[in-house]
Design an enzyme around this catalytic site. Sequence first.
Site, short mmCIF file in Angstrom:
data_model
loop_
_atom_site.label_atom_id
_atom_site.label_comp_id
_atom_site.label_asym_id
_atom_site.label_seq_id
_atom_site.Cartn_x
_atom_site.Cartn_y
_atom_site.Cartn_z
CG HIS A 86 -2.01 -1.06 1.08
ND1 HIS A 86 -1.74 -2.40 1.26
CD2 HIS A 86 -3.32 -0.98 0.76
CE1 HIS A 86 -2.85 -3.09 1.08
NE2 HIS A 86 -3.82 -2.26 0.77
CG MET B 48 -2.83 -1.47 14.31
SD MET B 48 -2.14 -0.06 13.43
CE MET B 48 -0.88 -0.86 12.42
CG ASP C 1 -3.76 -2.54 8.59
OD1 ASP C 1 -4.83 -2.72 7.97
OD2 ASP C 1 -2.85 -1.80 8.16
CG MET C 2 -8.24 -7.53 10.13
SD MET C 2 -8.56 -8.94 11.20
CE MET C 2 -10.09 -8.40 11.99
CB SER C 3 -8.40 -6.97 3.80
OG SER C 3 -7.89 -8.27 3.56
CD1 TRP D 184 -19.47 -18.63 9.06
CD2 TRP D 184 -18.62 -20.23 7.74
NE1 TRP D 184 -19.05 -19.64 9.88
CE2 TRP D 184 -18.52 -20.65 9.09
CE3 TRP D 184 -18.15 -21.08 6.74
CZ2 TRP D 184 -17.97 -21.88 9.46
CZ3 TRP D 184 -17.60 -22.30 7.11
CH2 TRP D 184 -17.52 -22.69 8.45
CE LYS D 185 -16.67 -18.29 12.97
NZ LYS D 185 -15.82 -18.75 14.08
CG HIS E 52 3.91 -6.15 19.63
ND1 HIS E 52 4.15 -6.61 20.90
CD2 HIS E 52 2.80 -5.38 19.73
CE1 HIS E 52 3.21 -6.15 21.72
NE2 HIS E 52 2.38 -5.41 21.02
#
Length: 332
Positions: free
Chosen positions: A44, A170, A172-174, A224-225, A305
Amino acid sequence: MKVTFEQLKEAFNRVLLDACVARETADACAEMFARTTESGVYSHGVNRFPRFIQQLDNGDIIPEAQPQRVTTLGAIEQWDAQRSIGNLTAKKMMDRAIELASDHGIGLVALRNANHWMRGGSYGWQAAEKGYIGICWTNSIAVMAPWGAKECRIGTNPLIVAIPSTPITMVDMSMSMFSYGMLEVNRLAGRELPVDGGFDDDGRLTKEPGTIEKNRRILPMGYWKGSGLSIVLDMIATLLSNGSSVAEVTQENSDEYGVSQIFIAIEVDKLIDGATRDAKLQRIMDFITTAERADENVAVRLPGHEFTRLLDENRRNGITVDDSVWAKIQAL
């Protein structure tokens, strides 16, 4: 190849100025792209930059536009990004959420007509560095099939949650197992994915990033989640911002622009004193990292981390950039 932060920023700045972006705006935008890359988030940062310039040239991104506040309701504000530069606007919106949290304990900014914010983790980290919990997410164009379908009808809709621990923790996830940017990173490196990331053309799970990039059959995180979470994140962002949903962005726009985003900051120190906060966070981290290892050579890690280590390595040894990506940027 290896480049320095200064070389990266200079390259980004040159291209932005050539695209007639105002000097001050170009400098700030180049700085953010370079910082993202320096942090190790190549997908990104440097890898995404040519795509950013393409959207700038196409008029999807309006570089001179500035976000405008639409509605204020105590700790909640609604803003219109006016299709301004995504990463610069996202930084401003998290700053505003922090200001609201300073007054109310919590601040929420809902943004419509936004552009891709590049590394979403930057804005959660921004809040956590100042002692706030930072939460943010965005919707997107439809690039993932809902569970049980073949057609792309939902977004990867990345979610960021950052905690002001030491070091910062943190996520940070799609909502997919891997973002399309990470598929590209692995393909360029000639690597298979470490776990299944999507389906091949015959509907079988695959670790081959190039196959998934081509057929767009990326796998929702947690099956599915992740599919369900993507849908509700889209609904919340759409309703709170009065902006475009994944369906609207996909069906009405020629590309991914005009998305909806949420920025939340919570001032922890209004609820708990600093010493107690630090002690509780340390106990949580110690309890997790002292668990018996599944592989004695691989440490139990906490999310986020590793970023401090990656940043130190890149500052010390130079930033790794794929040769083909660097050639694209030099040719812009």
